[in-house]
Design a protein around this motif. Structure first.
Motif, mmCIF file in Angstrom:
data_model
loop_
_atom_site.group_PDB
_atom_site.id
_atom_site.type_symbol
_atom_site.label_atom_id
_atom_site.label_comp_id
_atom_site.label_asym_id
_atom_site.label_seq_id
_atom_site.Cartn_x
_atom_site.Cartn_y
_atom_site.Cartn_z
ATOM 1 N N GLU A 1 -2.541 2.861 0.139
ATOM 2 C CA GLU A 1 -2.909 1.524 0.920
ATOM 3 C C GLU A 1 -3.487 1.782 2.150
ATOM 4 O O GLU A 1 -3.387 0.818 2.801
ATOM 5 C CB GLU A 1 -1.332 1.045 0.757
ATOM 6 C CG GLU A 1 -0.488 0.914 -0.442
ATOM 7 C CD GLU A 1 -1.120 -0.139 -1.300
ATOM 8 O OE1 GLU A 1 -1.891 -0.877 -1.041
ATOM 9 O OE2 GLU A 1 -0.314 -0.417 -2.501
ATOM 10 N N GLY A 2 -3.846 3.033 2.216
ATOM 11 C CA GLY A 2 -4.216 3.433 3.778
ATOM 12 C C GLY A 2 -3.035 3.213 4.856
ATOM 13 O O GLY A 2 -3.463 3.022 6.282
ATOM 14 N N VAL A 3 -1.976 3.516 4.679
ATOM 15 C CA VAL A 3 -0.862 3.526 5.415
ATOM 16 C C VAL A 3 -0.306 4.918 5.706
ATOM 17 O O VAL A 3 -0.250 5.814 4.798
ATOM 18 C CB VAL A 3 0.201 2.704 4.851
ATOM 19 C CG1 VAL A 3 1.557 2.642 6.001
ATOM 20 C CG2 VAL A 3 -0.187 1.153 4.921
ATOM 21 N N HIS A 4 -0.218 5.250 6.766
ATOM 22 C CA HIS A 4 0.276 6.699 7.269
ATOM 23 C C HIS A 4 1.896 6.841 7.379
ATOM 24 O O HIS A 4 2.103 5.831 8.169
ATOM 25 C CB HIS A 4 -0.299 7.058 8.388
ATOM 26 C CG HIS A 4 -0.102 8.134 9.122
ATOM 27 N ND1 HIS A 4 0.079 8.566 10.552
ATOM 28 C CD2 HIS A 4 0.287 9.501 8.734
ATOM 29 C CE1 HIS A 4 0.585 9.602 10.774
ATOM 30 N NE2 HIS A 4 0.760 10.326 9.534
ATOM 31 N N VAL A 5 2.501 7.753 6.531
ATOM 32 C CA VAL A 5 3.834 7.957 6.864
ATOM 33 C C VAL A 5 4.147 9.279 7.524
ATOM 34 O O VAL A 5 3.708 10.300 6.812
ATOM 35 C CB VAL A 5 4.838 7.803 5.539
ATOM 36 C CG1 VAL A 5 5.972 8.002 5.700
ATOM 37 C CG2 VAL A 5 4.305 6.273 4.882
ATOM 38 N N LEU A 6 4.630 9.435 8.523
ATOM 39 C CA LEU A 6 5.111 10.524 9.162
ATOM 40 C C LEU A 6 6.590 10.828 9.110
ATOM 41 O O LEU A 6 7.400 10.089 9.573
ATOM 42 C CB LEU A 6 4.569 10.373 10.732
ATOM 43 C CG LEU A 6 4.966 11.592 11.704
ATOM 44 C CD1 LEU A 6 4.165 12.914 11.271
ATOM 45 C CD2 LEU A 6 4.434 11.197 12.923
ATOM 46 N N SER A 7 7.052 12.197 8.891
ATOM 47 C CA SER A 7 8.297 12.604 8.870
ATOM 48 C C SER A 7 8.346 13.562 10.093
ATOM 49 O O SER A 7 7.894 14.540 10.301
ATOM 50 C CB SER A 7 8.498 13.426 7.515
ATOM 51 O OG SER A 7 8.352 12.653 6.530
ATOM 52 N N LYS B 1 -3.112 -2.910 4.925
ATOM 53 C CA LYS B 1 -4.110 -1.892 4.371
ATOM 54 C C LYS B 1 -4.106 -1.058 5.639
ATOM 55 O O LYS B 1 -4.961 -0.339 5.839
ATOM 56 C CB LYS B 1 -5.267 -1.895 3.933
ATOM 57 C CG LYS B 1 -5.192 -2.806 2.507
ATOM 58 C CD LYS B 1 -4.833 -2.246 1.632
ATOM 59 C CE LYS B 1 -4.704 -2.675 0.191
ATOM 60 N NZ LYS B 1 -3.715 -2.230 -1.020
ATOM 61 N N SER B 2 -3.102 -0.990 6.522
ATOM 62 C CA SER B 2 -3.151 -0.214 7.696
ATOM 63 C C SER B 2 -1.678 0.050 8.462
ATOM 64 O O SER B 2 -0.848 -0.934 8.133
ATOM 65 C CB SER B 2 -4.162 -0.654 8.831
ATOM 66 O OG SER B 2 -3.695 -1.730 9.473
ATOM 67 N N GLY B 3 -1.461 0.813 9.165
ATOM 68 C CA GLY B 3 -0.216 1.201 10.096
ATOM 69 C C GLY B 3 0.190 2.401 9.701
ATOM 70 O O GLY B 3 -0.203 3.211 8.981
ATOM 71 N N THR B 4 1.194 2.778 10.727
ATOM 72 C CA THR B 4 1.834 4.122 10.878
ATOM 73 C C THR B 4 3.389 3.752 10.665
ATOM 74 O O THR B 4 3.876 3.061 11.623
ATOM 75 C CB THR B 4 1.506 4.912 11.764
ATOM 76 O OG1 THR B 4 0.103 5.449 11.766
ATOM 77 C CG2 THR B 4 2.248 6.209 12.064
ATOM 78 N N VAL B 5 4.025 4.661 9.733
ATOM 79 C CA VAL B 5 5.388 4.543 9.839
ATOM 80 C C VAL B 5 5.803 5.766 10.335
ATOM 81 O O VAL B 5 5.748 6.694 9.559
ATOM 82 C CB VAL B 5 6.160 4.051 8.559
ATOM 83 C CG1 VAL B 5 7.723 4.352 8.528
ATOM 84 C CG2 VAL B 5 5.843 2.859 8.132
#
Ligand SMILES: NC(=O)c1ccc[n+]([C@@H]2O[C@H](COP(=O)([O-])OP(=O)(O)OC[C@H]3O[C@@H](n4cnc5c(N)ncnc54)[C@H](OP(=O)(O)O)[C@@H]3O)[C@@H](O)[C@H]2O)c1
Length: 253
Positions: A179-185, A136-140
């Motif tokens: 899910e509390g996950v950050h996705v950056l393009s 429930k955490s993290g950054t892609v």
């Protein structure tokens, strides 16, 4: 995760995939300067020992070298599972421009472009994002390209693979929001790197790898969705996408 110093303060970790690229080196320096432990993943990773020493001397950071091949899909799950410390941030930098002219008649070249820019990225990021979803955490963060926003005759093999990657990141962001996950393009325009060293790039429109690194770091910290490097590429692409197809197909781009 590392605890260092007498007070046991938290040191976040960043995993950089495709770490030998000029952009990745700038990104590694940026995150190290901000107190991150750095995991450098690349083919023939021993060549990154000078960078490892440099990061240690300049930023007193812990750097790990990890052997990684984006095209060895079957190894990706065990690669990630074997990481001693799981990264808080994962940045997918690797890519392959290829030769569009060659790719027109060579399936080997076309396949390499598609597999590196799309399949390889999806393969490893599926593993990473599934792990982040359970935690429930993290950054892609993924380095895609404005080339993926509209196909042009000069680089539509690369552009179409990046279009797929951009759509993948968008869908992943949509799924991971709950899910509390950050996705950056990250959408760079032109950047001065090994990939473009033989291309005549317009200076005004072209960024340095350090500008990409700043954009990635800023995007991670501010939890942005999409970041353009340089900012005006968003508007250049808006105009390019607005040209009607009956006109666009007649242009030599
Ligand atoms: N330069 C630009 O104008 C520009 C613009 C928009 C987007 N981008 C994107 O930015 C990213 C970084 O590119 P760059 O400009 O910094 O170019 P670069 O220096 O040529 O870096 C590309 C990196 O990808 C790595 N790579 C290729 N295939 C791989 C594989 N199978 N497994 C592991 N690593 C692999 C290469 O590894 P090796 O060192 O082992 O060959 C290289 O280090 C790429 O995704 C690129 O598509 C670049």
């Amino acid at each position: 995760m590392l605890f260092c110093g007498k007070k046991l303060h938290f040191m976040p970790t960043v995993l950089i995939l495709g770490a030998a690229s000029d952009m990745a080196v700038a990104i590694a320096k940026k995150f190290a300067s901000k107190g991150y432990a750095v995991q450098l993943a690349a083919r023939n990773v021993q060549r990154l020992q000078p960078l490892q020493s440099d990061l240690a001397i300049r930023f007193n950071t812990t750097t790990t070298l990890l052997e990684f091949d984006a095209l060895n899909f079957n190894s990706h799950e065990s690669f990630f599972n074997s990481l001693a410390a799981k990264p808080e941030v994962t940045i997918c930098v690797f890519g392959y421009l290829g030769d569009n002219e060659v790719a027109r008649t060579s399936w080997t070249e076309t396949e390499k472009i598609i597999q590196t820019n799309y399949t390889g990225a999806v393969s490893i990021l599926n593993v990473v994002s599934n792990y982040y979803a359970t935690r429930k955490s993290g950054t892609v963060a993924g380095i895609s390209s404005v080339a993926g926003e509209r196909g042009r005759q000069s680089n539509y093999m690369y552009g179409s693979a990046k279009a797929g990657f951009t759509a993948y990141l968008s869908g992943l962001r949509n799924r991971m929001f709950r899910e509390g996950v950050h996705v950056l393009s990250i959408q760079p325009g032109f950047v001065y790197t090994r990939m473009t060293e033989n291309l005549p790039l317009p200076a005004l429109l072209t960024a340095q790898p350090e500008q990409v690194a700043n954009a990635v770091y800023g995007g991670v910290i501010k939890k942005k969705n999409v970041v353009y490097v340089k900012w005006f590429w968003r508007w250049i692409m808006f105009i390019i996408k607005s040209v009607p197809e009956f006109m666009f197909k007649k242009l030599k781009l």
